[in-house]
Design a protein around this motif. Structure first.
Motif, PDB file in Angstrom:
ATOM      1  N   ARG A 133       0.842  -1.200   0.000  1.00 42.77           N
ATOM      2  CA  ARG A 133       0.000   0.000   0.000  1.00 42.77           C
ATOM      3  C   ARG A 133       0.875   1.247   0.000  1.00 42.77           C
ATOM      4  O   ARG A 133       0.588   2.231  -0.694  1.00 42.77           O
ATOM      5  CB  ARG A 133      -0.929  -0.007   1.225  1.00 42.77           C
ATOM      6  CG  ARG A 133      -1.926   1.127   1.258  1.00 42.77           C
ATOM      7  CD  ARG A 133      -2.865   1.052   0.077  1.00 42.77           C
ATOM      8  NE  ARG A 133      -3.756   2.205  -0.001  1.00 42.77           N
ATOM      9  CZ  ARG A 133      -4.489   2.491  -1.050  1.00 42.77           C
ATOM     10  NH1 ARG A 133      -4.433   1.733  -2.132  1.00 42.77           N
ATOM     11  NH2 ARG A 133      -5.265   3.543  -1.054  1.00 42.77           N
TER      12      ARG A 133
ATOM     13  N   GLN B  11      -9.688   7.797   4.910  1.00 37.13           N
ATOM     14  CA  GLN B  11      -9.956   6.753   3.912  1.00 37.13           C
ATOM     15  C   GLN B  11     -10.111   7.332   2.516  1.00 37.13           C
ATOM     16  O   GLN B  11      -9.690   6.726   1.532  1.00 37.13           O
ATOM     17  CB  GLN B  11     -11.211   5.967   4.296  1.00 37.13           C
ATOM     18  CG  GLN B  11     -10.980   4.949   5.392  1.00 37.13           C
ATOM     19  CD  GLN B  11     -12.119   3.942   5.477  1.00 37.13           C
ATOM     20  OE1 GLN B  11     -13.055   3.960   4.668  1.00 37.13           O
ATOM     21  NE2 GLN B  11     -12.057   3.064   6.457  1.00 37.13           N
ATOM     22  N   ASP B  12     -10.737   8.522   2.415  1.00 37.30           N
ATOM     23  CA  ASP B  12     -10.917   9.150   1.105  1.00 37.30           C
ATOM     24  C   ASP B  12      -9.572   9.523   0.482  1.00 37.30           C
ATOM     25  O   ASP B  12      -9.423   9.502  -0.739  1.00 37.30           O
ATOM     26  CB  ASP B  12     -11.783  10.402   1.226  1.00 37.30           C
ATOM     27  CG  ASP B  12     -13.183  10.079   1.714  1.00 37.30           C
ATOM     28  OD1 ASP B  12     -13.749   9.070   1.265  1.00 37.30           O
ATOM     29  OD2 ASP B  12     -13.704  10.834   2.554  1.00 37.30           O
TER      30      ASP B  12
ATOM     31  N   GLY C  38      -7.129   5.674   1.361  1.00 38.60           N
ATOM     32  CA  GLY C  38      -7.720   4.365   1.140  1.00 38.60           C
ATOM     33  C   GLY C  38      -7.829   3.556   2.421  1.00 38.60           C
ATOM     34  O   GLY C  38      -7.371   3.978   3.491  1.00 38.60           O
ATOM     35  N   GLN C  39      -8.415   2.380   2.317  1.00 43.05           N
ATOM     36  CA  GLN C  39      -8.610   1.528   3.482  1.00 43.05           C
ATOM     37  C   GLN C  39      -7.303   0.879   3.910  1.00 43.05           C
ATOM     38  O   GLN C  39      -6.377   0.703   3.118  1.00 43.05           O
ATOM     39  CB  GLN C  39      -9.646   0.447   3.179  1.00 43.05           C
ATOM     40  CG  GLN C  39     -11.037   0.994   2.918  1.00 43.05           C
ATOM     41  CD  GLN C  39     -12.051  -0.100   2.707  1.00 43.05           C
ATOM     42  OE1 GLN C  39     -11.692  -1.264   2.535  1.00 43.05           O
ATOM     43  NE2 GLN C  39     -13.325   0.252   2.715  1.00 43.05           N
TER      44      GLN C  39
ATOM     45  N   THR D  18      -3.422   3.872   8.514  1.00 40.11           N
ATOM     46  CA  THR D  18      -3.569   4.615   9.766  1.00 40.11           C
ATOM     47  C   THR D  18      -2.670   5.845   9.717  1.00 40.11           C
ATOM     48  O   THR D  18      -1.474   5.726   9.439  1.00 40.11           O
ATOM     49  CB  THR D  18      -3.172   3.755  10.983  1.00 40.11           C
ATOM     50  OG1 THR D  18      -4.016   2.600  11.019  1.00 40.11           O
ATOM     51  CG2 THR D  18      -3.340   4.536  12.281  1.00 40.11           C
TER      52      THR D  18
END
Length: 301
Positions: free
Chosen positions: A57, A97-98, A101-102, A105
């Protein structure tokens, strides 16, 4: 050699699957809905944050080059001066998140706040007209017009385009077999080349059951000046009245019908609309047949 390559791939995939921390900077284009201003900020901004996420990620976030679209609530912006607004780090946490992303943190935002400029945009406030196709169940009808809330909207566009627009319509509200009050949400139709301050409204309409009664009444004349006479044909008209069902406790009264002499004076053809007094309590609709009378004026002298 094969074993070494396999070891490297295993190490790589293992590390990519593990959670680690890093600092990431992302270009962002902020969009919002501030009355009288453009929807998008005048230029992209950069958001820098210390985050923790899986290795793959982090690699993906570090490869982002084009600005990401971020839609924020106007209430989360703090007005500064003129067309400038501030989006603080405390508000940015709402959009983690926007932005990232998921599975990400945010430990802290290195960027304390974003300064954004939303230029003014041509606009005007217009009314909203509901478009409805409603079929009622037998002996049911609307108690009044369908209403929408809000009943007006800001429309944005070029001045010459806005000049010709005085209302905005909803998408068609299609209902059938209606026998109770109706309500819901419907989208708005933005005219070509324009933007609306919001895209949907609530609609509602009261519905009642009715009972229909027919009678006839003489057509009177009113406001005829002294020395003049106004003859009307026909002398009587049929009245179709609708009352709220049931009729218990409601006294059935027929409203008086009349021709107003002032209407005759304005008429070129001598035909005048048959008017009626205020509807009695409990009566919700009236239809007069015929709806107009032929009128002939004469002198009493």
């Amino acid at each position: 050699m094969v074993s070494i390559l396999a070891s490297v791939l295993i190490w790589l995939f293992t590390n990519l699957a593990n959670v680690s921390a890093d600092t990431v900077s992302l270009p962002v284009m902020v969009h919002t809905n501030i009355e009288g201003h453009r929807e998008s900020a005048s230029s992209p901004v950069t958001i820098t944050a210390s985050i923790s996420a899986k290795g793959y990620r982090l690699l993906k976030l570090k490869s982002v080059k084009d600005p990401l679209d971020l839609y924020v609530e106007s209430t989360h912006l703090e007005f500064r001066d003129g067309d400038f607004y501030t989006l603080g780090s405390s508000a940015l946490y709402r959009y983690v998140q926007d932005i990232f992303g998921q599975g990400v943190t945010v430990q802290s935002f290195v960027t304390p706040s974003l300064t954004l400029r939303f230029p003014p945009e041509n606009n005007k406030k217009v009314s909203i007209a509901p478009v409805r196709v409603v079929k009622f169940a037998s002996q049911y009808m609307a108690m009044g017009e369908m209403t929408v809330s809000p009943d007006s909207v800001l429309i944005y566009g070029e001045p010459q385009r806005l000049e010709s627009i005085d209302r905005v319509f909803t998408k068609t509200i299609s209902l059938s077999g209606v026998k109770r009050n109706v309500s819901g949400v419907v989208k708005l139709e933005a005219p070509a080349g324009t933007r609306l301050s919001f895209g949907e409204v609530n609609y509602s309409m009261d519905v009642t059951r009715f009972v229909e009664m027919r009678s006839s009444a003489p057509v009177q004349v009113r406001n005829v000046p002294d020395g003049r006479n106004l003859t009307v044909l026909p002398l009587q008209a049929e009245i179709v009245c609708r009352y709220v069902f049931p009729l218990a406790g409601t006294s059935v009264q027929t409203p008086a019908l009349f021709i107003d002499y002032n209407d005759f004076v304005k008429s070129r053809s001598g035909k005048c609309l048959i008017r009626h007094d205020a509807l009695p309590t409990g009566m919700i609709d009236i239809k007069i047949v015929p709806s107009v009378c032929d009128c002939l004026e004469s002198s009493l002298n």
